[in-house]
Design a protein around this motif. Structure first.
Motif, PDB file in Angstrom:
ATOM      1  N   ALA A 148      16.000 -11.309 -32.568  1.00 46.38           N
ATOM      2  CA  ALA A 148      17.009 -10.921 -33.555  1.00 46.38           C
ATOM      3  C   ALA A 148      18.017  -9.933 -32.965  1.00 46.38           C
ATOM      4  CB  ALA A 148      16.333 -10.309 -34.785  1.00 46.38           C
ATOM      5  N   GLU A 149      17.542  -8.962 -32.192  1.00 48.50           N
ATOM      6  CA  GLU A 149      18.443  -7.976 -31.605  1.00 48.50           C
ATOM      7  C   GLU A 149      19.439  -8.617 -30.653  1.00 48.50           C
ATOM      8  OE1 GLU A 149      18.869  -4.407 -31.874  1.00 48.50           O
ATOM      9  OE2 GLU A 149      17.995  -5.054 -33.773  1.00 48.50           O
ATOM     10  N   LEU A 150      19.005  -9.621 -29.916  1.00 52.07           N
ATOM     11  CA  LEU A 150      19.910 -10.294 -28.986  1.00 52.07           C
ATOM     12  C   LEU A 150      20.906 -11.180 -29.719  1.00 52.07           C
ATOM     13  CD1 LEU A 150      17.451 -11.079 -26.066  1.00 52.07           C
ATOM     14  CD2 LEU A 150      19.292  -9.385 -26.095  1.00 52.07           C
ATOM     15  N   GLY A 151      20.755 -11.313 -31.033  1.00 49.00           N
ATOM     16  CA  GLY A 151      21.788 -11.944 -31.848  1.00 49.00           C
ATOM     17  C   GLY A 151      22.945 -10.997 -32.124  1.00 49.00           C
ATOM     18  N   ARG A 152      22.730  -9.705 -31.940  1.00 48.19           N
ATOM     19  CA  ARG A 152      23.789  -8.706 -32.142  1.00 48.19           C
ATOM     20  C   ARG A 152      24.704  -8.616 -30.930  1.00 48.19           C
ATOM     21  NH1 ARG A 152      21.143  -3.097 -33.632  1.00 48.19           N
ATOM     22  NH2 ARG A 152      23.343  -2.602 -33.972  1.00 48.19           N
ATOM     23  N   SER A 153      24.144  -8.766 -29.745  1.00 51.49           N
ATOM     24  CA  SER A 153      24.905  -8.641 -28.504  1.00 51.49           C
ATOM     25  C   SER A 153      24.107  -9.290 -27.386  1.00 51.49           C
ATOM     26  CB  SER A 153      25.177  -7.165 -28.173  1.00 51.49           C
ATOM     27  OG  SER A 153      23.968  -6.423 -28.133  1.00 51.49           O
ATOM     28  N   ASP A 154      24.780  -9.562 -26.269  1.00 47.82           N
ATOM     29  CA  ASP A 154      24.103 -10.217 -25.152  1.00 47.82           C
ATOM     30  C   ASP A 154      23.056  -9.329 -24.504  1.00 47.82           C
ATOM     31  OD1 ASP A 154      25.431 -12.594 -25.426  1.00 47.82           O
ATOM     32  OD2 ASP A 154      26.869 -12.221 -23.807  1.00 47.82           O
ATOM     33  N   TRP A 155      23.234  -7.993 -24.617  1.00 47.37           N
ATOM     34  CA  TRP A 155      22.338  -7.049 -23.962  1.00 47.37           C
ATOM     35  C   TRP A 155      21.738  -6.134 -25.013  1.00 47.37           C
ATOM     36  CZ3 TRP A 155      21.481  -8.759 -19.272  1.00 47.37           C
ATOM     37  CH2 TRP A 155      22.491  -9.445 -18.606  1.00 47.37           C
ATOM     38  N   PHE A 156      20.636  -5.506 -24.702  1.00 43.00           N
ATOM     39  CA  PHE A 156      19.912  -4.761 -25.725  1.00 43.00           C
ATOM     40  C   PHE A 156      20.672  -3.555 -26.255  1.00 43.00           C
ATOM     41  CE2 PHE A 156      16.163  -7.207 -24.387  1.00 43.00           C
ATOM     42  CZ  PHE A 156      15.622  -7.488 -25.631  1.00 43.00           C
ATOM     43  N   ALA A 157      21.482  -2.914 -25.436  1.00 39.01           N
ATOM     44  CA  ALA A 157      22.207  -1.731 -25.903  1.00 39.01           C
ATOM     45  C   ALA A 157      23.638  -2.033 -26.315  1.00 39.01           C
ATOM     46  CB  ALA A 157      22.195  -0.650 -24.830  1.00 39.01           C
ATOM     47  N   GLY A 158      24.058  -3.278 -26.241  1.00 41.84           N
ATOM     48  CA  GLY A 158      25.432  -3.616 -26.602  1.00 41.84           C
ATOM     49  C   GLY A 158      25.965  -4.753 -25.757  1.00 41.84           C
ATOM     50  N   ASP A 159      27.283  -4.777 -25.600  1.00 39.32           N
ATOM     51  CA  ASP A 159      27.915  -5.885 -24.885  1.00 39.32           C
ATOM     52  C   ASP A 159      27.862  -5.735 -23.371  1.00 39.32           C
ATOM     53  OD1 ASP A 159      28.622  -7.192 -27.248  1.00 39.32           O
ATOM     54  OD2 ASP A 159      30.475  -6.030 -27.448  1.00 39.32           O
ATOM     55  N   GLN A 160      27.461  -4.558 -22.889  1.00 40.98           N
ATOM     56  CA  GLN A 160      27.402  -4.310 -21.449  1.00 40.98           C
ATOM     57  C   GLN A 160      25.967  -4.187 -20.977  1.00 40.98           C
ATOM     58  OE1 GLN A 160      30.235  -4.342 -19.596  1.00 40.98           O
ATOM     59  NE2 GLN A 160      31.297  -4.800 -21.520  1.00 40.98           N
ATOM     60  N   PHE A 161      25.696  -4.728 -19.797  1.00 38.58           N
ATOM     61  CA  PHE A 161      24.391  -4.568 -19.148  1.00 38.58           C
ATOM     62  C   PHE A 161      24.164  -3.091 -18.839  1.00 38.58           C
ATOM     63  CE2 PHE A 161      22.088  -4.062 -15.125  1.00 38.58           C
ATOM     64  CZ  PHE A 161      20.914  -4.736 -15.400  1.00 38.58           C
ATOM     65  N   THR A 162      22.962  -2.585 -19.158  1.00 37.82           N
ATOM     66  CA  THR A 162      22.623  -1.185 -18.876  1.00 37.82           C
ATOM     67  C   THR A 162      21.213  -1.106 -18.290  1.00 37.82           C
ATOM     68  OG1 THR A 162      21.568  -0.701 -21.009  1.00 37.82           O
ATOM     69  CG2 THR A 162      23.980  -0.456 -20.905  1.00 37.82           C
TER      70      THR A 162
END
Length: 221
Positions: A155-169
């Motif tokens: 479900a969280e990856l439905g919000r953005s491609d990465w866990f903290a947002g749109d950028q890889f962290t």
């Protein structure tokens, strides 16, 4: 030069990956698990009293625990890379996933591993009893917990491609091991398209592949 005390088939692989993403020079000191017990060798006790990996040495500084190592490397060498700007919504998500990976995600995955292995390692006369107890623990507690976590990730990856947002962290580096271990023992990636795509994205990163070359292929113990 940063020195990484790296145990095969362990979470220290994520430290190598972070170092590669940051473009830092480092040495790898390798240790092999006992093939029977799967425990770390006693040589690691000379590095840290718990004899666990990962541990890094950076000059006179020794840091253990994956999350602590990640935070140390980001604070010392990151220069703002691989983490959102302070105060942003993404920064709060980053902090959550950075700590969730070990604090909440890994315990049920480890229980799954333990209860799956127990019947095979029990004495022959005890094996039917141990198998029954393990099956009840898995069905009644561990597997339902894992399903809840996996559904949460999807479900969280439905919000953005990465866990903290749109950028890889670096939170994705931390979450890589739970997701990989989950795909190995808790869910079928074909039934979780977002997690499947996430795994494909992290495995395609050049720094991830370079870290595998330095640390070696691993299983999710």
């Amino acid at each position: 030069m940063i020195k990484v005390h790296h145990l095969n088939d362990s979470r220290s692989q994520r430290v190598l990956w972070l170092l590669e993403e940051l473009g830092l020079d480092y040495d790898v000191v390798r240790y092999e698990r006992n093939p029977g017990s799967r425990l770390a060798p006693p040589e690691l006790l000379a590095i840290h009293p718990l004899g666990k990996s990962p541990v890094i040495e950076d000059g006179a500084i020794t840091v253990a625990e994956t999350g602590a190592v990640v935070e140390y490397l980001l604070e010392t060498y990151g220069k703002g890379r691989l983490r959102p700007a302070p105060g942003a919504e993404e920064a709060r998500r980053f902090t959550y996933w950075l700590h969730y990976a070990e604090g909440s995600a890994m315990p049920p995955l480890l229980l799954k591993l333990v209860f799956t292995m127990l019947p095979r390692r029990a004495p022959a006369l005890m094996r039917p009893l141990v198998k029954g107890v393990a099956a009840k623990a898995l069905a009644g507690f561990v597997d339902p917990q894992l399903r809840a976590h996996v559904d949460f990730w999807e479900a969280e990856l439905g919000r953005s491609d990465w866990f903290a947002g749109d950028q890889f962290t670096a939170a994705d580096i931390m979450m890589s091991f739970p997701v990989e271990a989950g795909a190995d023992r808790a869910f079928d990636a074909e039934t979780k398209p977002r997690l499947k795509a996430y795994l494909e994205r992290i495995h395609a990163r050049p720094a991830y592949r370079r870290a595998l070359q330095r640390g070696g292929e691993y299983s999710y113990a």
